[in-house]
Design an enzyme around this catalytic site. Structure first.
Site, PDB file in Angstrom:
ATOM      1  N   GLU A  13       9.868 -10.087  -0.822  1.00 41.35           N
ATOM      2  CA  GLU A  13       8.877  -9.268  -1.538  1.00 41.35           C
ATOM      3  C   GLU A  13       9.534  -8.349  -2.579  1.00 41.35           C
ATOM      4  OE1 GLU A  13       7.412  -5.525  -0.091  1.00 41.35           O
ATOM      5  OE2 GLU A  13       7.902  -6.095   1.967  1.00 41.35           O
TER       6      GLU A  13
ATOM      7  N   LYS B 157       7.150   0.625  11.171  1.00 38.15           N
ATOM      8  CA  LYS B 157       7.588   2.006  11.387  1.00 38.15           C
ATOM      9  C   LYS B 157       6.513   2.770  12.149  1.00 38.15           C
ATOM     10  CE  LYS B 157      10.507   2.640   7.384  1.00 38.15           C
ATOM     11  NZ  LYS B 157      10.066   1.806   6.248  1.00 38.15           N
TER      12      LYS B 157
HETATM   13  N1  PSU Z   1       6.574  -0.605   5.419  1.00 34.91           N
HETATM   14  C1  PSU Z   1       7.892  -0.409   5.310  1.00 34.91           C
HETATM   15  N2  PSU Z   1       8.488  -0.648   4.126  1.00 34.91           N
HETATM   16  C2  PSU Z   1       7.776  -1.101   3.038  1.00 34.91           C
HETATM   17  C3  PSU Z   1       6.389  -1.307   3.172  1.00 34.91           C
HETATM   18  C4  PSU Z   1       5.825  -1.050   4.366  1.00 34.91           C
HETATM   19  O1  PSU Z   1       8.531  -0.027   6.269  1.00 34.91           O
HETATM   20  O2  PSU Z   1       8.355  -1.290   1.972  1.00 34.91           O
HETATM   21  C5  PSU Z   1       5.619  -1.830   1.995  1.00 34.91           C
HETATM   22  C6  PSU Z   1       5.435  -3.344   2.118  1.00 34.91           C
HETATM   23  O3  PSU Z   1       5.409  -3.923   0.838  1.00 34.91           O
HETATM   24  C7  PSU Z   1       4.069  -3.448   2.765  1.00 34.91           C
HETATM   25  C8  PSU Z   1       3.345  -2.305   2.089  1.00 34.91           C
HETATM   26  O4  PSU Z   1       3.435  -4.685   2.556  1.00 34.91           O
HETATM   27  O5  PSU Z   1       4.310  -1.274   2.008  1.00 34.91           O
HETATM   28  C9  PSU Z   1       2.126  -1.859   2.856  1.00 34.91           C
HETATM   29  O6  PSU Z   1       1.439  -0.921   2.115  1.00 34.91           O
HETATM   30  P1  PSU Z   1       0.000  -0.404   2.602  1.00 34.91           P
HETATM   31  O7  PSU Z   1       0.274   0.328   3.892  1.00 34.91           O
HETATM   32  O8  PSU Z   1      -0.484   0.470   1.505  1.00 34.91           O
HETATM   33  O9  PSU Z   1      -0.833  -1.622   2.835  1.00 34.91           O
END
Ligand code: PSU
Ligand code: MN
Length: 304
Positions: A25, A160
């Site tokens: 990604e 996390k």
């Molecule tokens: N969690 C992490 N590191 C990240 C992300 C999430 O520990 O980099 C990033 C990933 O790209 C994930 C996105 O798909 O954040 C999720 O964002 P949201 O919670 O806004 O859906």
């Protein structure tokens, strides 16, 4: 779709020959780490995948094109532009593509583009999930819905504990997404190997991961599979240190009134700030660890 999707020559060739390919990604590059460590890590992750016998396909949206396979120059561009690249989830794709803009792909959009290209295995750090307090905010990452509908195996280090891990597991169960622990029965929590929650199944080899995923596809069950691979012991952080940082980050987020798509980047940046360089080093190591497992699993899948 052909007008929008752009495979690199190497990725296209590998897929044509049935060789193992691993998707990566780009939100982790533009939003997940500071420059230049983000670019260095992205290139190192690609090299790790090559060293383990597969072809890396870093996924991003550049000038409105859905890219499966970025050049080192494109990775440098995304890393340098950083937060100015729009964090692109499923809902962002139509307008970004139509306006020929750039987008950093989250787990959701990386899965979408990987599936369009024909890539089955994807390595990352952590996924999004059900946020703490979601019963009132309804903040649930689109990553979970994507896992429910798009046939890509996502190899991560768990999630996390900025999230509600228990609710995240409940949501995945409802959506029929298998949650696998690699060589563990316990859901890992990104920086630490322990969360106190159990995974659905423990599998112990890339071959076992590959055959479970193949069975899912052949049974016609839509959606992906979540593989959680614990951070190697020597890089893991003490749970109390990370829990303290996360609680403080959540407090500051509520105080600042941050909401919507800014929540995850805000929390990630705060945790990093509060734990100093330690968490960045751990983050890099766990991504490399996932890249190794993904390359081996894609190889096993290509042999079935
Ligand atoms: N969690 C992490 N590191 C990240 C992300 C999430 O520990 O980099 C990033 C990933 O790209 C994930 C996105 O798909 O954040 C999720 O964002 P949201 O919670 O806004 O859906
Ligand atoms: Mn959200």
């Amino acid at each position: 779709m052909k007008n929008y999707l752009e495979l690199s020559a190497e990725v296209e060739q590998a897929l044509k020959e049935g060789k193992p390919v691993v998707a990566l990604e780009s939100t982790i590059i533009s939003h997940g780490m500071p420059y230049p460590q983000n670019v260095e890590t992205a290139l190192k992750v690609e090299q790790t995948i090559r060293d383990n016998g597969a072809v890396p396909a870093t996924i991003a949206i550049i000038g409105g094109k859905l890219k499966a396979g970025c050049t080192p120059e494109e990775i440098e561009y995304l890393g340098k532009k950083g937060q100015a690249v729009i964090k692109a989830s499923r809902r962002d794709l139509p307008v970004l593509v139509a306006r020929k803009e750039d987008g950093a792909t989250t787990v959701t959009t990386t899965m979408i583009i990987a599936a369009m290209a024909g890539i089955k295995v994807f390595a990352t750090g952590g996924i999004g999930g059900v946020h703490r307090g979601a019963e009132t905010t309804m903040d649930i990452s689109a990553d979970l819905e994507e896992l429910a509908q798009t046939p890509v195996m996502v190899i991560c280090a768990g999630a996390k504990s900025i999230l509600d891990l228990g609710l995240t597991l409940e949501y995945l169960e409802t959506k029929g997404v298998p949650v696998i622990g690699y060589q563990t029965e316990e859901l890992p929590a990104f920086y630490t190997r322990h969360s106190g929650f159990k995974v659905d199944y423990r599998l112990d080899s890339p071959e076992e991961l590959a055959s479970a995923f193949r069975a899912k596809i052949e049974l016609g069950l839509k959606g992906g599979m979540l593989v959680t691979n614990p951070i190697p012991e020597q890089y893991s952080m003490p749970k109390d240190v990370i829990d303290k940082a996360i609680n403080e980050a959540l407090r500051q987020m509520n105080e600042a009134g941050v909401h919507g798509k800014q929540c995850t980047p805000f929390l990630l940046a705060k945790v990093k700030e509060l734990t100093g360089g330690d968490s960045l080093a751990a983050n890099i190591e766990l991504v490399l660890n996932n890249a190794r497992l993904a390359a081996k699993t894609a190889t096993a899948l290509s042999r079935l």
